[in-house]
Scaffold this active site. Structure first.
Site, PDB file in Angstrom:
ATOM      1  N   THR A 107      31.028   8.161  39.294  1.00 42.44           N
ATOM      2  CA  THR A 107      30.341   9.013  40.267  1.00 42.44           C
ATOM      3  C   THR A 107      30.436  10.481  39.822  1.00 42.44           C
ATOM      4  OG1 THR A 107      32.234   9.422  41.727  1.00 42.44           O
ATOM      5  CG2 THR A 107      30.968   7.402  42.127  1.00 42.44           C
ATOM      6  N   GLY A 108      29.392  11.238  40.148  1.00 45.12           N
ATOM      7  CA  GLY A 108      29.372  12.650  39.748  1.00 45.12           C
ATOM      8  C   GLY A 108      29.282  12.801  38.245  1.00 45.12           C
ATOM      9  N   TYR A 151      40.867  20.639  51.085  1.00 47.92           N
ATOM     10  CA  TYR A 151      40.652  20.035  49.754  1.00 47.92           C
ATOM     11  C   TYR A 151      41.929  19.321  49.318  1.00 47.92           C
ATOM     12  CZ  TYR A 151      39.764  19.752  44.695  1.00 47.92           C
ATOM     13  OH  TYR A 151      39.609  19.299  43.395  1.00 47.92           O
TER      14      TYR A 151
HETATM   15  P1  NAD Z   1      31.528  19.674  38.964  1.00 49.82           P
HETATM   16  O1  NAD Z   1      31.156  20.497  40.152  1.00 49.82           O
HETATM   17  O2  NAD Z   1      31.332  20.228  37.605  1.00 49.82           O
HETATM   18  O3  NAD Z   1      30.782  18.249  39.046  1.00 49.82           O
HETATM   19  C1  NAD Z   1      30.779  17.518  40.236  1.00 49.82           C
HETATM   20  C2  NAD Z   1      29.908  16.285  40.080  1.00 49.82           C
HETATM   21  O4  NAD Z   1      29.874  15.638  41.368  1.00 49.82           O
HETATM   22  C3  NAD Z   1      28.464  16.601  39.698  1.00 49.82           C
HETATM   23  O5  NAD Z   1      27.967  15.567  38.866  1.00 49.82           O
HETATM   24  C4  NAD Z   1      27.737  16.561  41.042  1.00 49.82           C
HETATM   25  O6  NAD Z   1      26.361  16.197  40.937  1.00 49.82           O
HETATM   26  C5  NAD Z   1      28.514  15.468  41.745  1.00 49.82           C
HETATM   27  N1  NAD Z   1      28.343  15.592  43.203  1.00 49.82           N
HETATM   28  C6  NAD Z   1      28.628  16.674  43.959  1.00 49.82           C
HETATM   29  N2  NAD Z   1      28.290  16.423  45.255  1.00 49.82           N
HETATM   30  C7  NAD Z   1      27.802  15.148  45.277  1.00 49.82           C
HETATM   31  C8  NAD Z   1      27.283  14.323  46.290  1.00 49.82           C
HETATM   32  N3  NAD Z   1      27.201  14.747  47.565  1.00 49.82           N
HETATM   33  N4  NAD Z   1      26.852  13.071  45.976  1.00 49.82           N
HETATM   34  C9  NAD Z   1      26.920  12.633  44.687  1.00 49.82           C
HETATM   35  N5  NAD Z   1      27.411  13.373  43.675  1.00 49.82           N
HETATM   36  C10 NAD Z   1      27.834  14.619  43.972  1.00 49.82           C
HETATM   37  O7  NAD Z   1      33.039  19.261  39.218  1.00 49.82           O
HETATM   38  P2  NAD Z   1      34.220  18.885  38.188  1.00 49.82           P
HETATM   39  O8  NAD Z   1      35.013  20.107  37.946  1.00 49.82           O
HETATM   40  O9  NAD Z   1      33.689  18.108  37.053  1.00 49.82           O
HETATM   41  O10 NAD Z   1      35.106  17.959  39.151  1.00 49.82           O
HETATM   42  C11 NAD Z   1      35.036  16.546  39.114  1.00 49.82           C
HETATM   43  C12 NAD Z   1      36.174  16.000  39.970  1.00 49.82           C
HETATM   44  O11 NAD Z   1      37.413  16.470  39.458  1.00 49.82           O
HETATM   45  C13 NAD Z   1      36.105  16.436  41.430  1.00 49.82           C
HETATM   46  O12 NAD Z   1      36.487  15.381  42.271  1.00 49.82           O
HETATM   47  C14 NAD Z   1      37.136  17.554  41.490  1.00 49.82           C
HETATM   48  O13 NAD Z   1      37.683  17.692  42.787  1.00 49.82           O
HETATM   49  C15 NAD Z   1      38.156  17.072  40.496  1.00 49.82           C
HETATM   50  N6  NAD Z   1      38.980  18.136  39.940  1.00 49.82           N
HETATM   51  C16 NAD Z   1      38.438  19.137  39.214  1.00 49.82           C
HETATM   52  C17 NAD Z   1      39.250  20.130  38.708  1.00 49.82           C
HETATM   53  C18 NAD Z   1      38.731  21.269  37.874  1.00 49.82           C
HETATM   54  O14 NAD Z   1      39.517  22.169  37.566  1.00 49.82           O
HETATM   55  N7  NAD Z   1      37.477  21.291  37.496  1.00 49.82           N
HETATM   56  C19 NAD Z   1      40.636  20.092  38.947  1.00 49.82           C
HETATM   57  C20 NAD Z   1      41.160  19.050  39.691  1.00 49.82           C
HETATM   58  C21 NAD Z   1      40.321  18.069  40.178  1.00 49.82           C
END
Ligand code: NAD
Length: 232
Positions: A8-9, A141
């Site tokens: 997902t995502g 969060y």
């Molecule tokens: P990002 O914002 O770059 O990507 C998020 C992805 O989720 C995208 O593909 C987006 O289209 C999808 N998405 C968002 N809302 C959506 C919805 N309503 N329905 C379907 N898809 C949806 O984020 P990232 O940094 O790649 O983060 C990915 C995961 O890792 C998240 O769960 C985030 O909480 C977690 N995370 C990220 C970090 C960081 O530093 N980047 C740190 C800890 C945890």
């Protein structure tokens, strides 16, 4: 039989890197994102807003129709939410809890029967360092991410004898679009707080997910694995 994965995502950031790596490892991968395209030629794309929980039964049907079965389920889609605890608008909170916590749990509930039937499955949740430690101005969060860790620990105990592993990965600061709102100064501070002196990349996390998805991690379940560059 070719291994299958649902991520997902998958349109950008960590999810994109996970999908890309699993494709290179010859998985058949379906990626869900709110928006298309996902810029991975071999990926099977599905556009869905996972925060709309009523859509999830249809999403699960479409996933099973396309993949037939799921070997690896990666719950990665998530949003951040910054602000003082008492000042976050209700609508934003609803979306946060729905996408980050309720959707992975509900989607698992819908897809688990097909895993139980095959006595095989591997579920990986992308949590966060804030789910482990809690974060000021990211309280809700932190709750969603901590909830995922508890979910993983409980479910792993329930389905272990059914051949299904369940784990969480908790990244520190990873350079993706999600980090842009933090600004250069905060990112510098976060970099200085790592033992390795750098922020993580999406591929750092993808490699851990790939390991957890593989048979090399066959004896690992119910765990939350931190990947944060050694935050001091
Ligand atoms: P990002 O914002 O770059 O990507 C998020 C992805 O989720 C995208 O593909 C987006 O289209 C999808 N998405 C968002 N809302 C959506 C919805 N309503 N329905 C379907 N898809 C949806 O984020 P990232 O940094 O790649 O983060 C990915 C995961 O890792 C998240 O769960 C985030 O909480 C977690 N995370 C990220 C970090 C960081 O530093 N980047 C740190 C800890 C945890």
């Amino acid at each position: 039989m070719q291994k299958t994965a649902l991520v997902t995502g998958a349109s950008r950031g960590i999810g994109h890197a996970v999908a890309k790596l699993l494709l290179s490892e010859h998985y058949r991968v379906m990626g869900i994102s709110r928006t298309l395209p996902m810029n991975l030629p071999d990926l099977i794309p599905l556009s869905a807003d996972l925060s709309d929980l009523e859509q999830l039964p249809q999403v699960a049907d479409e996933v099973l129709n396309a993949l037939g079965h799921i070997d690896v389920l990666v719950h990665n889609a998530g949003i951040s939410c910054h602000g003082l605890f008492q000042e976050i608008p209700e609508k934003k909170l609803q979306k946060l809890y729905a996408l980050n916590l309720a959707a992975p749990i509900q989607l698992t509930r819908l897809l688990l029967p097909s895993m139980l039937q095959r006595h095989k499955g591997n579920i990986i949740c992308i949590s966060s360092i804030w789910g482990e430690t809690g974060a000021s101005c990211e309280v809700d969060y932190s709750v969603t991410k901590g909830g995922l860790i508890a979910f993983v620990k409980g479910l792993a105990k329930e389905v272990g004898l059914s051949g299904i592993r369940v784990n969480a990965v908790s990244p520190g600061t990873i350079c993706t679009d999600m980090m842009i709102p933090l600004g250069a100064e905060t990112l510098k501070t976060l970099t200085d707080e790592t033992a390795l002196g750098r922020l993580g990349t999406a591929m750092d996390v993808a490699q851990l997910v790939s390991f957890l998805a593989s048979d090399q991690s066959d004896y690992i379940t119910g765990q939350n694995i931190s990947i944060n560059g050694g935050v001091i």
